[in-house]
Design an enzyme around this catalytic site. Sequence first.
Site, short mmCIF file in Angstrom:
data_model
loop_
_atom_site.label_atom_id
_atom_site.label_comp_id
_atom_site.label_asym_id
_atom_site.label_seq_id
_atom_site.Cartn_x
_atom_site.Cartn_y
_atom_site.Cartn_z
N LYS A 1 2.00 -3.22 7.41
CA LYS A 1 2.31 -3.41 5.99
C LYS A 1 3.76 -3.01 5.70
CE LYS A 1 -0.01 -4.58 3.03
NZ LYS A 1 -0.36 -5.92 2.48
N THR B 1 0.81 -1.21 0.00
CA THR B 1 0.00 0.00 0.00
C THR B 1 0.85 1.26 0.00
OG1 THR B 1 -1.54 1.25 1.38
CG2 THR B 1 -0.10 -0.25 2.54
N ASP B 2 0.25 2.34 -0.49
CA ASP B 2 0.95 3.64 -0.44
C ASP B 2 1.02 4.20 0.98
OD1 ASP B 2 -1.74 4.35 -0.10
OD2 ASP B 2 -1.77 5.82 -1.73
N GLU B 3 0.21 3.62 1.90
CA GLU B 3 0.17 4.18 3.26
C GLU B 3 1.49 4.02 4.00
OE1 GLU B 3 -3.29 3.48 5.58
OE2 GLU B 3 -4.62 3.57 3.86
N TYR C 1 -2.15 -0.35 10.97
CA TYR C 1 -2.24 -1.05 9.67
C TYR C 1 -1.02 -0.76 8.80
CZ TYR C 1 -3.38 -1.58 4.73
OH TYR C 1 -3.31 -1.89 3.40
P1 NAD Z 1 -9.68 -7.35 2.14
O1 NAD Z 1 -9.68 -7.06 3.61
O2 NAD Z 1 -10.89 -7.07 1.34
O3 NAD Z 1 -9.33 -8.89 1.89
C1 NAD Z 1 -8.31 -9.56 2.61
C2 NAD Z 1 -8.45 -11.05 2.32
O4 NAD Z 1 -7.39 -11.72 3.02
C3 NAD Z 1 -9.76 -11.64 2.84
O5 NAD Z 1 -10.31 -12.49 1.88
C4 NAD Z 1 -9.35 -12.40 4.09
O6 NAD Z 1 -10.18 -13.51 4.37
C5 NAD Z 1 -7.94 -12.83 3.73
N1 NAD Z 1 -7.10 -13.08 4.90
C6 NAD Z 1 -6.96 -12.27 5.99
N2 NAD Z 1 -6.11 -12.85 6.87
C7 NAD Z 1 -5.70 -14.01 6.31
C8 NAD Z 1 -4.81 -15.02 6.72
N3 NAD Z 1 -4.18 -14.96 7.90
N4 NAD Z 1 -4.60 -16.07 5.89
C9 NAD Z 1 -5.25 -16.15 4.70
N5 NAD Z 1 -6.10 -15.22 4.27
C10 NAD Z 1 -6.33 -14.16 5.07
O7 NAD Z 1 -8.42 -6.58 1.59
P2 NAD Z 1 -8.21 -5.86 0.17
O8 NAD Z 1 -8.73 -4.48 0.26
O9 NAD Z 1 -8.65 -6.75 -0.91
O10 NAD Z 1 -6.62 -5.76 0.16
C11 NAD Z 1 -5.84 -6.83 -0.37
C12 NAD Z 1 -4.37 -6.46 -0.25
O11 NAD Z 1 -4.12 -5.26 -0.97
C13 NAD Z 1 -3.92 -6.19 1.18
O12 NAD Z 1 -2.63 -6.71 1.34
C14 NAD Z 1 -3.91 -4.68 1.29
O13 NAD Z 1 -2.95 -4.24 2.22
C15 NAD Z 1 -3.52 -4.30 -0.13
N6 NAD Z 1 -3.99 -2.97 -0.60
C16 NAD Z 1 -5.32 -2.64 -0.49
C17 NAD Z 1 -5.74 -1.42 -1.01
C18 NAD Z 1 -7.20 -1.01 -0.97
O14 NAD Z 1 -7.51 0.13 -1.35
N7 NAD Z 1 -8.11 -1.86 -0.53
C19 NAD Z 1 -4.82 -0.56 -1.62
C20 NAD Z 1 -3.48 -0.93 -1.69
C21 NAD Z 1 -3.08 -2.16 -1.19
O1 DAU Z 2 -4.17 3.95 0.38
C1 DAU Z 2 -4.39 2.58 0.29
C2 DAU Z 2 -5.24 2.11 1.44
O2 DAU Z 2 -6.55 2.57 1.20
C3 DAU Z 2 -5.23 0.60 1.64
O3 DAU Z 2 -3.93 0.18 1.97
C4 DAU Z 2 -6.22 0.19 2.74
O4 DAU Z 2 -6.26 -1.22 2.84
C5 DAU Z 2 -7.57 0.72 2.37
O5 DAU Z 2 -8.50 0.42 3.40
C6 DAU Z 2 -7.52 2.23 2.15
O6 DAU Z 2 -7.25 2.93 3.40
P1 DAU Z 2 -8.03 4.28 3.78
O7 DAU Z 2 -7.98 4.44 5.24
O8 DAU Z 2 -7.57 5.40 2.93
O9 DAU Z 2 -9.51 3.85 3.26
P2 DAU Z 2 -10.96 4.06 3.89
O10 DAU Z 2 -11.94 3.68 2.84
O11 DAU Z 2 -11.08 3.43 5.23
O12 DAU Z 2 -11.03 5.65 4.08
C7 DAU Z 2 -10.85 6.50 2.98
C8 DAU Z 2 -10.93 7.93 3.52
O13 DAU Z 2 -12.27 8.18 3.96
C9 DAU Z 2 -10.03 8.16 4.73
O14 DAU Z 2 -9.52 9.49 4.67
C10 DAU Z 2 -10.98 8.02 5.92
C11 DAU Z 2 -12.32 8.51 5.35
N1 DAU Z 2 -13.52 7.88 5.92
C12 DAU Z 2 -13.57 6.52 5.97
C13 DAU Z 2 -14.67 5.90 6.52
C14 DAU Z 2 -14.73 4.38 6.59
C15 DAU Z 2 -14.57 8.66 6.35
O15 DAU Z 2 -14.52 9.91 6.27
N2 DAU Z 2 -15.67 8.04 6.87
C16 DAU Z 2 -15.76 6.68 6.99
O16 DAU Z 2 -16.79 6.19 7.53
#
Ligand code: NAD
Ligand code: DAU
Length: 352
Positions: free
Chosen positions: A162, A132-134, A158
């Site tokens: 990561k 992630t970019d975080e 989180y």
């Molecule tokens: P998600 O939470 O939707 O899915 C995570 C999946 O991993 C689930 O299916 C869960 O059951 C599985 N899992 C969790 N713990 C596990 C374990 N111990 N063993 C096996 N499986 C397990 O997450 P996502 O949003 O799809 O993110 C996927 C990946 O991409 C993560 O590594 C996250 O850090 C990264 N990522 C997410 C975003 C985003 O915007 N969602 C952006 C950048 C990177």
């Molecule tokens: O940047 C990549 C990341 O983006 C991933 O690594 C994470 O897995 C993914 O969850 C996401 O993180 P964020 O914290 O940016 O996503 P989230 O959707 O939780 O929140 C997006 C923005 O919106 C953040 O500034 C918080 C805000 N927010 C979120 C929720 C859930 C609100 O204002 N209200 C809300 O109820």
Amino acid sequence: MILVTGGAGFIGSNFVLDWLAQSDEPVVNLDALTYAGNRANLASLDGDARHVFVHGDIGDRALVDGLLATHRPRAIVHFAAESHVDRSIHGPGAFVKTNVEGTFTLLEAARGFWNTLDAAEKAAFRFHHVSTDEVYGSLKPTDPPFAETNAYEPNSPYSASKAASDHLVRAWHHTYGLPVLTTNCSNNYGPYHFPEKLIPLMIVNALAGKPLPVYGDGRQIRDWLYVKDHCSGIRAVLAGGRVGETYNIGGWNEMANIDIVHTVCALLDELRPDPAGAYARLITHVTDRPGHDRRYAIDARKIERELGWRPAETFATGIRKTVQWYLDNAAWVADVQSGAYQDWIGTHYSAR
Ligand code: NAD
Ligand code: DAU
């Protein structure tokens, strides 16, 4: 074949579906089915012999060793993680367990398997870590976007977990020679996004006539990327990325949260008008997230320069598809809003 971890989650399931839509190379999909994992995301693959689903934990070394020995994948694409920042604030332990210890176990299993391969197989093998970019921390308004050379400055449990996993992946390459790739991507949105995250939460709450909780002033900025573009970026890096390198993936699309919420409301006003009035009436500013990062933005020039990747969707096209998907998939939405989901919403939002 390839081994995917976390392939029942949001991005992982989109990746598996896209992979098998574009190739006949089989996928072994290892997922623990936490609250975020959902077999229904993969329902269209029921009966498809190219998809082998394994319910299990990446931290189970014996299980992972057995899968690697049996299926002999040419690559591991590692999505499995705890992924929600707010949950990491309530309970960081699970994030250390899966994101740090789980990645460590997977790396060790991969290293053990890789050492059994012959020279050609060793050279072709890839461990692709999805990150992630975080990990780069928070940008000031005038800072340039995150490049791969930025220092790591994670601010939440989180992102710290990561960042730790990224460091392990880097070290396993540097010390043991494991052929790794790491991608650091910005915020994804699209189908199968669990409605604890901003965009799907706003859609499902609006449709239910519930408040749309915006943290603080809502001026926090994220760089939004349609999930299918993230998947194509991962495929590009897996196919042609230089071993040991990291690639940032982003949408060139910085937007403030409040503007995202207004965009979602306007699309719903158009596609599913509410007789009670415009959905924006439901916007409610609530207590901010502790340690909330103000701005993320990705400099995605390296992946474009080296691999020719650019996002195919604009935010306008991607968000319209996304809102339409949620309208068309009411059964999926109802199914994921189970008792455990309601517990989370109650715990997290009632005191805000
Ligand atoms: P998600 O939470 O939707 O899915 C995570 C999946 O991993 C689930 O299916 C869960 O059951 C599985 N899992 C969790 N713990 C596990 C374990 N111990 N063993 C096996 N499986 C397990 O997450 P996502 O949003 O799809 O993110 C996927 C990946 O991409 C993560 O590594 C996250 O850090 C990264 N990522 C997410 C975003 C985003 O915007 N969602 C952006 C950048 C990177
Ligand atoms: O940047 C990549 C990341 O983006 C991933 O690594 C994470 O897995 C993914 O969850 C996401 O993180 P964020 O914290 O940016 O996503 P989230 O959707 O939780 O929140 C997006 C923005 O919106 C953040 O500034 C918080 C805000 N927010 C979120 C929720 C859930 C609100 O204002 N209200 C809300 O109820």
